[in-house]
Motif scaffolding. Structure first.
Motif, mmCIF file in Angstrom:
data_model
loop_
_atom_site.group_PDB
_atom_site.id
_atom_site.type_symbol
_atom_site.label_atom_id
_atom_site.label_comp_id
_atom_site.label_asym_id
_atom_site.label_seq_id
_atom_site.Cartn_x
_atom_site.Cartn_y
_atom_site.Cartn_z
ATOM 1 N N ALA A 25 0.880 -10.511 -9.891
ATOM 2 C CA ALA A 25 2.240 -10.472 -10.428
ATOM 3 C C ALA A 25 2.930 -9.314 -9.735
ATOM 4 O O ALA A 25 2.273 -8.495 -9.071
ATOM 5 N N PRO A 26 4.247 -9.206 -9.824
ATOM 6 C CA PRO A 26 4.919 -8.076 -9.177
ATOM 7 C C PRO A 26 4.310 -6.743 -9.604
ATOM 8 O O PRO A 26 4.231 -6.416 -10.793
ATOM 9 N N GLY A 27 3.805 -5.976 -8.631
ATOM 10 C CA GLY A 27 3.234 -4.663 -8.906
ATOM 11 C C GLY A 27 1.802 -4.669 -9.399
ATOM 12 O O GLY A 27 1.241 -3.611 -9.671
ATOM 13 N N ILE A 28 1.167 -5.840 -9.500
ATOM 14 C CA ILE A 28 -0.208 -5.930 -10.006
ATOM 15 C C ILE A 28 -1.058 -6.673 -8.977
ATOM 16 O O ILE A 28 -0.720 -7.789 -8.569
ATOM 17 N N TYR A 29 -2.171 -6.058 -8.566
ATOM 18 C CA TYR A 29 -3.016 -6.613 -7.511
ATOM 19 C C TYR A 29 -4.474 -6.630 -7.961
ATOM 20 O O TYR A 29 -4.961 -5.657 -8.544
ATOM 21 N N ASP A 30 -5.153 -7.713 -7.671
ATOM 22 C CA ASP A 30 -6.589 -7.813 -7.918
ATOM 23 C C ASP A 30 -7.339 -7.510 -6.629
ATOM 24 O O ASP A 30 -6.891 -7.868 -5.530
ATOM 25 N N THR A 31 -8.493 -6.867 -6.761
ATOM 26 C CA THR A 31 -9.323 -6.559 -5.600
ATOM 27 C C THR A 31 -10.782 -6.518 -6.020
ATOM 28 O O THR A 31 -11.098 -6.466 -7.216
ATOM 29 N N GLU A 32 -11.657 -6.551 -5.048
ATOM 30 C CA GLU A 32 -13.104 -6.475 -5.284
ATOM 31 C C GLU A 32 -13.640 -5.329 -4.445
ATOM 32 O O GLU A 32 -13.640 -5.399 -3.210
ATOM 33 N N LEU A 33 -14.086 -4.255 -5.094
ATOM 34 C CA LEU A 33 -14.627 -3.111 -4.367
ATOM 35 C C LEU A 33 -16.029 -3.463 -3.858
ATOM 36 O O LEU A 33 -16.904 -3.835 -4.621
ATOM 37 N N SER A 34 -16.207 -3.336 -2.555
ATOM 38 C CA SER A 34 -17.455 -3.750 -1.921
ATOM 39 C C SER A 34 -18.519 -2.665 -2.018
ATOM 40 O O SER A 34 -18.242 -1.477 -1.817
ATOM 41 N N ALA A 35 -19.762 -3.089 -2.275
ATOM 42 C CA ALA A 35 -20.892 -2.152 -2.286
ATOM 43 C C ALA A 35 -21.192 -1.629 -0.892
ATOM 44 O O ALA A 35 -21.926 -0.651 -0.739
ATOM 45 N N GLY A 36 -20.613 -2.263 0.127
ATOM 46 C CA GLY A 36 -20.855 -1.829 1.491
ATOM 47 C C GLY A 36 -20.233 -0.497 1.853
ATOM 48 O O GLY A 36 -20.534 0.058 2.913
ATOM 49 N N TRP A 37 -19.381 0.038 0.979
ATOM 50 C CA TRP A 37 -18.704 1.304 1.269
ATOM 51 C C TRP A 37 -19.122 2.395 0.285
ATOM 52 O O TRP A 37 -18.368 3.320 -0.007
ATOM 53 N N THR A 38 -20.362 2.294 -0.212
ATOM 54 C CA THR A 38 -20.875 3.299 -1.141
ATOM 55 C C THR A 38 -21.643 4.380 -0.388
ATOM 56 O O THR A 38 -22.218 4.158 0.673
ATOM 57 N N ILE A 39 -21.651 5.564 -0.986
ATOM 58 C CA ILE A 39 -22.432 6.686 -0.478
ATOM 59 C C ILE A 39 -23.030 7.417 -1.675
ATOM 60 O O ILE A 39 -22.319 7.744 -2.634
ATOM 61 N N ILE A 40 -24.304 7.621 -1.655
ATOM 62 C CA ILE A 40 -25.094 8.244 -2.724
ATOM 63 C C ILE A 40 -24.990 7.403 -3.992
ATOM 64 O O ILE A 40 -25.803 6.523 -4.207
ATOM 65 N N ASN A 41 -23.995 7.619 -4.857
ATOM 66 C CA ASN A 41 -23.945 6.835 -6.100
ATOM 67 C C ASN A 41 -22.540 6.387 -6.475
ATOM 68 O O ASN A 41 -22.268 6.104 -7.634
ATOM 69 N N ALA A 42 -21.632 6.302 -5.494
ATOM 70 C CA ALA A 42 -20.265 5.900 -5.815
ATOM 71 C C ALA A 42 -19.598 5.312 -4.584
ATOM 72 O O ALA A 42 -20.085 5.442 -3.455
ATOM 73 N N VAL A 43 -18.458 4.662 -4.806
ATOM 74 C CA VAL A 43 -17.666 4.109 -3.712
ATOM 75 C C VAL A 43 -16.941 5.250 -3.002
ATOM 76 O O VAL A 43 -16.389 6.155 -3.642
#
Length: 285
Positions: A25-43
């Motif tokens: 919707a205007p101003g609202i975006y869905d996304t999927e944070l990939s595990a491929g960009w993690t380091i130690i224990n977080a994105v």
């Protein structure tokens, strides 16, 4: 980025797919944070900045980030997320917006992970006049530098190192003492930088580049996660094709917090991005 391999194109690469946002919707975006960009224990924080940066590029009338300031509120995890944007002001040369990324916790409650305030413009419309005393960092030739794949034995980083598989890093040996158990104590990190699939840099990937090297805390003799508290990035011009050079330094670690100042230089010897961040360290480790 082996010579002769097929290079990914801007807009059609793993980085582009993993930072993609879908307007719900205007101003609202869905996304999927990939595990491929993690380091130690977080994105990774630079990857997160690129995700929000992409949403703001869609929400604002100007295409390129000029300055982005982010506060990291809670640690992001791989999985679904929602980005909410708000247009603060639009002008002829600059527009300003804010964005926040949210995820649900184990109880299904929405938690804000990161909040950004940014100004966007058109890098291609900037004048060519440059007056600077800045100089590219003194990094040895690529063949004299070392990447994660060159490390003997087990990685000294405990936890996920998935992000290193998506990056092309060749670190200056003078800043690699931490990997050999002999940190220099200088608080410096320098490296050649690119994406592993050969995609050239653009303004959004510069938001990743400033936060993708091993933390300077490692060369100060500390280990473990160094979470970002606040990160401000200035994008100065559109980078030329080819590898980047990134130099990061800290001068003051006090009370469990340190600053990191980063410079990113392109293959044409231009300073294309600068940043400063405040990060928290685990003292005594």
């Amino acid at each position: 980025m082996t010579q002769g391999t097929v290079r990914a194109a801007i807009g059609d690469s793993e980085f582009d797919r993993d930072t993609a946002v879908t307007r719900r919707a205007p101003g609202i975006y869905d996304t999927e944070l990939s595990a491929g960009w993690t380091i130690i224990n977080a994105v990774n924080g630079g990857y997160l900045l690129a995700v929000l940066g992409r949403a703001l590029a869609d929400a604002l009338p100007h295409p390129d980030p000029f300055t982005v300031s982010a506060h990291y509120l809670t640690a992001s995890q791989p999985g679904p997320a929602v980005v909410r944007t708000d247009v603060v002001r639009t002008g002829r040369t600059l527009s300003t917006g804010q964005a926040s990324l949210f995820q649900q916790d184990e109880q299904g409650r929405e938690v804000e992970r990161i909040r950004v305030l940014a100004s966007y413009g058109d890098l291609d419309a900037l004048p060519d006049d440059v007056r600077t005393s800045a100089e590219p960092p003194p990094i040895p030739p690529v063949e004299e530098c070392f990447g994660p794949q060159d490390a003997p034995g087990q990685s000294p980083v405990q936890g996920s190192t998935a992000i290193t598989e998506r990056l092309w890093l060749k670190l200056d040996p003078a800043t690699l003492g931490w990997a050999l158990g002999a940190p220099s104590g200088k608080g410096e990190m320098r490296s050649w930088f690119g994406l592993a699939d050969g995609r050239d840099a653009d303004p959004l990937s510069l938001l990743l580049a400033v936060d993708a090297l091993p933390p300077t805390a490692f060369e100060l003799g500390l280990s473990g996660w160094v979470p970002t508290v606040e990160l401000s990035v200035h994008v100065r011009c559109r980078p030329a094709p080819g590898p980047l050079r990134v130099a990061i330094a800290t001068r003051n670690l006090a009370g469990g917090f340190l600053e990191e100042d980063a410079e990113v230089w392109d293959s044409a010897d231009r300073l294309v991005a600068q940043s400063r961040q405040l990060a928290r360290t685990a003292l005594g480790r």
